[in-house]
Design a protein around this motif. Structure first.
Motif, PDB file in Angstrom:
ATOM      1  N   GLY A   1      -4.622  -0.935   1.930  1.00  0.00           N
ATOM      2  CA  GLY A   1      -4.569  -0.580   3.339  1.00  0.00           C
ATOM      3  C   GLY A   1      -5.708  -1.198   4.132  1.00  0.00           C
ATOM      4  O   GLY A   1      -5.496  -1.730   5.233  1.00  0.00           O
ATOM      5  N   TYR A   2      -6.911  -1.168   3.572  1.00  0.00           N
ATOM      6  CA  TYR A   2      -8.044  -1.772   4.264  1.00  0.00           C
ATOM      7  C   TYR A   2      -7.898  -3.294   4.359  1.00  0.00           C
ATOM      8  O   TYR A   2      -8.275  -3.897   5.371  1.00  0.00           O
TER       9      TYR A   2
ATOM     10  N   TYR B   1      -7.200  10.913  11.451  1.00  0.00           N
ATOM     11  CA  TYR B   1      -6.128  11.553  12.206  1.00  0.00           C
ATOM     12  C   TYR B   1      -6.575  11.902  13.628  1.00  0.00           C
ATOM     13  O   TYR B   1      -5.783  11.812  14.578  1.00  0.00           O
ATOM     14  N   LEU B   2      -7.825  12.300  13.791  1.00  0.00           N
ATOM     15  CA  LEU B   2      -8.339  12.596  15.131  1.00  0.00           C
ATOM     16  C   LEU B   2      -8.310  11.346  16.017  1.00  0.00           C
ATOM     17  O   LEU B   2      -7.938  11.410  17.195  1.00  0.00           O
TER      18      LEU B   2
ATOM     19  N   ILE C   1      -1.282   1.452   9.841  1.00  0.00           N
ATOM     20  CA  ILE C   1      -2.060   1.292   8.613  1.00  0.00           C
ATOM     21  C   ILE C   1      -3.083   2.414   8.477  1.00  0.00           C
ATOM     22  O   ILE C   1      -3.235   3.015   7.412  1.00  0.00           O
ATOM     23  N   LEU C   2      -3.787   2.720   9.565  1.00  0.00           N
ATOM     24  CA  LEU C   2      -4.799   3.772   9.530  1.00  0.00           C
ATOM     25  C   LEU C   2      -4.173   5.117   9.184  1.00  0.00           C
ATOM     26  O   LEU C   2      -4.766   5.913   8.438  1.00  0.00           O
ATOM     27  N   GLY C   3      -2.972   5.379   9.699  1.00  0.00           N
ATOM     28  CA  GLY C   3      -2.296   6.630   9.365  1.00  0.00           C
ATOM     29  C   GLY C   3      -2.012   6.739   7.883  1.00  0.00           C
ATOM     30  O   GLY C   3      -2.167   7.823   7.279  1.00  0.00           O
ATOM     31  N   ASP C   4      -1.610   5.643   7.264  1.00  0.00           N
ATOM     32  CA  ASP C   4      -1.326   5.672   5.830  1.00  0.00           C
ATOM     33  C   ASP C   4      -2.605   5.770   5.007  1.00  0.00           C
ATOM     34  O   ASP C   4      -2.632   6.422   3.952  1.00  0.00           O
ATOM     35  N   ILE C   5      -3.676   5.123   5.470  1.00  0.00           N
ATOM     36  CA  ILE C   5      -4.969   5.274   4.792  1.00  0.00           C
ATOM     37  C   ILE C   5      -5.407   6.739   4.834  1.00  0.00           C
ATOM     38  O   ILE C   5      -5.885   7.295   3.831  1.00  0.00           O
ATOM     39  N   ALA C   6      -5.232   7.368   5.986  1.00  0.00           N
ATOM     40  CA  ALA C   6      -5.595   8.783   6.132  1.00  0.00           C
ATOM     41  C   ALA C   6      -4.810   9.652   5.155  1.00  0.00           C
ATOM     42  O   ALA C   6      -5.367  10.573   4.537  1.00  0.00           O
ATOM     43  N   ALA C   7      -3.525   9.379   5.009  1.00  0.00           N
ATOM     44  CA  ALA C   7      -2.702  10.164   4.080  1.00  0.00           C
ATOM     45  C   ALA C   7      -3.197  10.017   2.642  1.00  0.00           C
ATOM     46  O   ALA C   7      -3.253  10.995   1.888  1.00  0.00           O
ATOM     47  N   SER C   8      -3.596   8.811   2.265  1.00  0.00           N
ATOM     48  CA  SER C   8      -4.112   8.602   0.909  1.00  0.00           C
ATOM     49  C   SER C   8      -5.437   9.325   0.713  1.00  0.00           C
ATOM     50  O   SER C   8      -5.683   9.912  -0.348  1.00  0.00           O
ATOM     51  N   PHE C   9      -6.303   9.294   1.725  1.00  0.00           N
ATOM     52  CA  PHE C   9      -7.545  10.063   1.649  1.00  0.00           C
ATOM     53  C   PHE C   9      -7.248  11.546   1.446  1.00  0.00           C
ATOM     54  O   PHE C   9      -7.895  12.234   0.647  1.00  0.00           O
TER      55      PHE C   9
ATOM     56  N   SER D   1       0.832  -1.201   0.000  1.00  0.00           N
ATOM     57  CA  SER D   1       0.000   0.000   0.000  1.00  0.00           C
ATOM     58  C   SER D   1       0.869   1.254   0.000  1.00  0.00           C
ATOM     59  O   SER D   1       0.571   2.235  -0.680  1.00  0.00           O
ATOM     60  N   ASP D   2       1.965   1.212   0.767  1.00  0.00           N
ATOM     61  CA  ASP D   2       2.882   2.350   0.820  1.00  0.00           C
ATOM     62  C   ASP D   2       3.524   2.597  -0.540  1.00  0.00           C
ATOM     63  O   ASP D   2       3.695   3.745  -0.969  1.00  0.00           O
TER      64      ASP D   2
END
Length: 219
Positions: free
Chosen positions: A165-166, A202-203, A181-189, A149-150
């Motif tokens: 990522g999911y 991020y919150l 993983i969630l941090g990287d998903i957030a970055a892609s969003f 994913s990265d």
């Protein structure tokens, strides 16, 4: 508490039993990682490596080298990190430890990513994903999917990055791994322009992430 148990064991023993001491040192290294003190954590893992037999205590030696590889990469020493992962792979292979071998391969892929060699990283990770699925090693499968994913993120394919990522998140075996993983998903969003979804993720991370580093990044 962990340091206290280490010093108590050392002070009360004339000959140190690494079978008793090494798990406490590993715990100390993990706690230092949670606090983002990677140089100190690497010193701890280096101590374990120096006093652990690579054949008779192969599992412990493999884990210590893998953690060293991780810490060395985060402090910017990619060459030493790759050497640690290579050694971990050799020890794991000799011990027929498939999980250790696959985790070492993932470490090699991380080194390729750090050097910008995305085709090589993709090649290693696709093979590792296939092996992880074949051997039903969900934790390793998740790690490989996350790094793949990265690679997708680094090459601008944000939709694929989120999809992978999911998939990785569904198989994550720890809160710590799930946070990353969630941090990287957030970055892609974020890079897709879906700022509301990114902000929500991020919150959550800023409030609940296990590692200090993840809370910093989310903030």
């Amino acid at each position: 508490t962990v340091l206290g148990s280490i010093t108590s064991l050392v002070e009360s023993s004339t000959v140190i039993d690494m079978g008793l001491l090494a798990p406490r040192l590993m715990a100390d290294g993990q706690l230092l990682e949670y606090d983002s003190r990677w140089s100190l954590a690497n010193d701890v893992y280096d101590t374990i490596v120096a006093h652990t037999h690579p054949v008779h205590e192969a599992d412990l030696a493999t884990q210590a080298h893998l953690r060293r590889g991780f810490c060395l990469r985060l402090i910017g020493d990619v060459r030493a990190s790759l050497a640690a992962y290579e050694t971990a792979g050799e020890i794991a292979s000799a011990a027929n430890d498939m999980v250790g071998v696959l985790r070492a391969r993932i470490g090699e892929a991380k080194g390729a990513i750090a050097r910008g060699n995305m085709p090589r990283a993709t090649e290693i990770l696709d093979a590792t994903i296939s092996s992880g699925a074949q051997h039903r090693q969900d934790a390793v499968h998740s790690l490989a999917l996350h790094d793949r994913s990265d690679v997708a993120f680094q090459t601008g394919d944000y939709e694929l990055s989120i999809k992978l990522g999911y998939e990785a998140l569904a198989m994550a075996d720890s809160s710590r791994g799930g946070d990353r993983i969630l941090g990287d998903i957030a970055a892609s969003f974020y890079y897709l322009g879906m700022h509301s979804a990114a902000r929500d993720a991020y919150l959550i991370l800023a409030a609940t992430a296990q590692e200090q580093y993840q809370r910093w990044m989310a903030t």
